[in-house]
Design a protein around this motif. Sequence first.
Motif, PDB file in Angstrom:
ATOM      1  N   VAL A 174       1.031  -1.259  -0.078  1.00  0.00           N
ATOM      2  CA  VAL A 174       0.165   0.005  -0.045  1.00  0.00           C
ATOM      3  C   VAL A 174       0.707   1.233  -0.055  1.00  0.00           C
ATOM      4  CG1 VAL A 174      -1.912   1.370   1.277  1.00  0.00           C
ATOM      5  CG2 VAL A 174      -1.922  -1.259   1.389  1.00  0.00           C
ATOM      6  N   TYR A 175       0.989   2.147  -1.233  1.00  0.00           N
ATOM      7  CA  TYR A 175       1.701   3.042  -1.166  1.00  0.00           C
ATOM      8  C   TYR A 175       1.112   4.312  -0.793  1.00  0.00           C
ATOM      9  CZ  TYR A 175       4.579   6.597  -3.470  1.00  0.00           C
ATOM     10  OH  TYR A 175       5.537   7.878  -3.782  1.00  0.00           O
ATOM     11  N   SER A 176       1.781   5.029  -0.070  1.00  0.00           N
ATOM     12  CA  SER A 176       1.268   6.362   0.669  1.00  0.00           C
ATOM     13  C   SER A 176       1.963   7.484   0.631  1.00  0.00           C
ATOM     14  CB  SER A 176       1.037   5.940   2.206  1.00  0.00           C
ATOM     15  OG  SER A 176       0.050   4.751   2.271  1.00  0.00           O
ATOM     16  N   GLY A 177       2.818   7.582  -0.276  1.00  0.00           N
ATOM     17  CA  GLY A 177       3.702   8.752  -0.675  1.00  0.00           C
ATOM     18  C   GLY A 177       4.974   8.672   0.289  1.00  0.00           C
TER      19      GLY A 177
ATOM     20  N   GLN B 171       5.475   6.784   2.616  1.00  0.00           N
ATOM     21  CA  GLN B 171       5.881   5.388   3.101  1.00  0.00           C
ATOM     22  C   GLN B 171       5.072   4.136   2.377  1.00  0.00           C
ATOM     23  OE1 GLN B 171       4.947   4.773   6.916  1.00  0.00           O
ATOM     24  NE2 GLN B 171       2.763   4.179   6.728  1.00  0.00           N
ATOM     25  N   THR B 172       5.386   3.035   2.398  1.00  0.00           N
ATOM     26  CA  THR B 172       4.873   1.938   1.778  1.00  0.00           C
ATOM     27  C   THR B 172       4.441   1.092   2.967  1.00  0.00           C
ATOM     28  OG1 THR B 172       5.841   2.186  -0.485  1.00  0.00           O
ATOM     29  CG2 THR B 172       4.691   0.122   0.054  1.00  0.00           C
ATOM     30  N   LYS B 173       3.405   0.563   3.065  1.00  0.00           N
ATOM     31  CA  LYS B 173       2.918  -0.540   3.938  1.00  0.00           C
ATOM     32  C   LYS B 173       2.719  -1.703   3.236  1.00  0.00           C
ATOM     33  CE  LYS B 173      -0.969  -1.776   7.017  1.00  0.00           C
ATOM     34  NZ  LYS B 173      -2.189  -1.321   7.753  1.00  0.00           N
TER      35      LYS B 173
END
Length: 409
Positions: free
Chosen positions: A311-314, A316-318
């Motif tokens: 899950v890319y959030s800018g 960070q990536t989870k």
Amino acid sequence: MKGSDVAVSALRKSFGNFEALKDVSLEIKKGEFFSLLGPSGCGKTTLLRVIAGFEDPDSGSVTIDGREVSGLPPDKRHCNTVFQNYALFPHLTVFENVAFPLRIKKVPSRLIKDQVRRHLALVQLEGHADKKPSQLSGGQKQRVAIARALINEPSVLLLDEPLSALDAKLRQHMLLELDAIHDQVGITFIYVTHDQSEALSVSDRIAIMDGGRVLQVGSPQQIYENPKSEFVARFIGDTNLFTGPVVERQGPIARVEAAGYGSLLVEANGEAPVGARVTVAVRPEKLRIAGSPPAANPEMNVFRGVVEEPVYSGFQTKYLVRSVPGAAGQAPGSSLVVFRQHAQWSEGVPDIRWKDEVYLSWSARDAVVVETDAPGHAAAVDRPAGTAAAEAGAAVRGGEPPDPEGRAR
């Protein structure tokens, strides 16, 4: 320092057969920004209302600056409350809403004018004095409510989820403003919220509540980095949890045979003897993710898996990483969550993608024992506040708002 010390001791409060508070004891320091944090129904608003005097406890005591106030009406406690729905008088201007407590006290008009201007400046609403509440944004209404509460010069300001009606971006902005106001006025703030990020951002200390009890009290760093129970670990941020018996000790490092994950290392500092069953927590940002195994390290845990969901959030990536069937000591289907921060420009485009086989690693010293069966280890329905008009009167006078359905309390 301004403000007052507040202490509650052995408070109990029930509504019918429901126990909202169960033997709650707390000490809040003079001038502190103290948050009551927990899920809906945990008792935090009931506790705030008992401190304010809107509810009488079944047993226990409330003291302010060492003076017993249990049984005193709200307007005799030198506290003011900011309600969740602002509780402004819709027919009055911003100026008159803020001035109302002083008019009740029959303060001379010339003094009222100066004090209202000063408090509107404090909340950055100097240019809105002649507007009605209907002409204001949610954040502006909240600032009016805060100014009106502060103009009474209370020693304790009680805030009952004051930002919950705002959108996420405005909530963050108002939170910073609220913290700045606290720094300026220096009085004691007691802040109720169910939002962990709010509490972590501004609090000097936090009390985590659940089921009418206080589970842990500490600074934001203590609460986050060293949770004392599985509930606290789960409630404050994301976490990975492992459960199993301690099978070996080497100094402060314990080896745990964690169900589904195999043999794991944790720094236990003597709190988990061999044979004890423990629950261990590791925050996702403590894990490192890579396409190849890390260098050998006697205190390093390594987990082999496949990326099931990135899950890319800018910033960070989870990653949700599920174990590789047949990996040593790991049960198929076991999974961990890891956050990968994008600290550099080159990390802005993740090089680890869906279905990639990866290695997760973390130090034993980044894990914490949150529960154990070793001997000696220490490890409410929020009441409706009432109608807006009635609450407005209660907010400025310190009185009790009536029940919204008109029932006697």
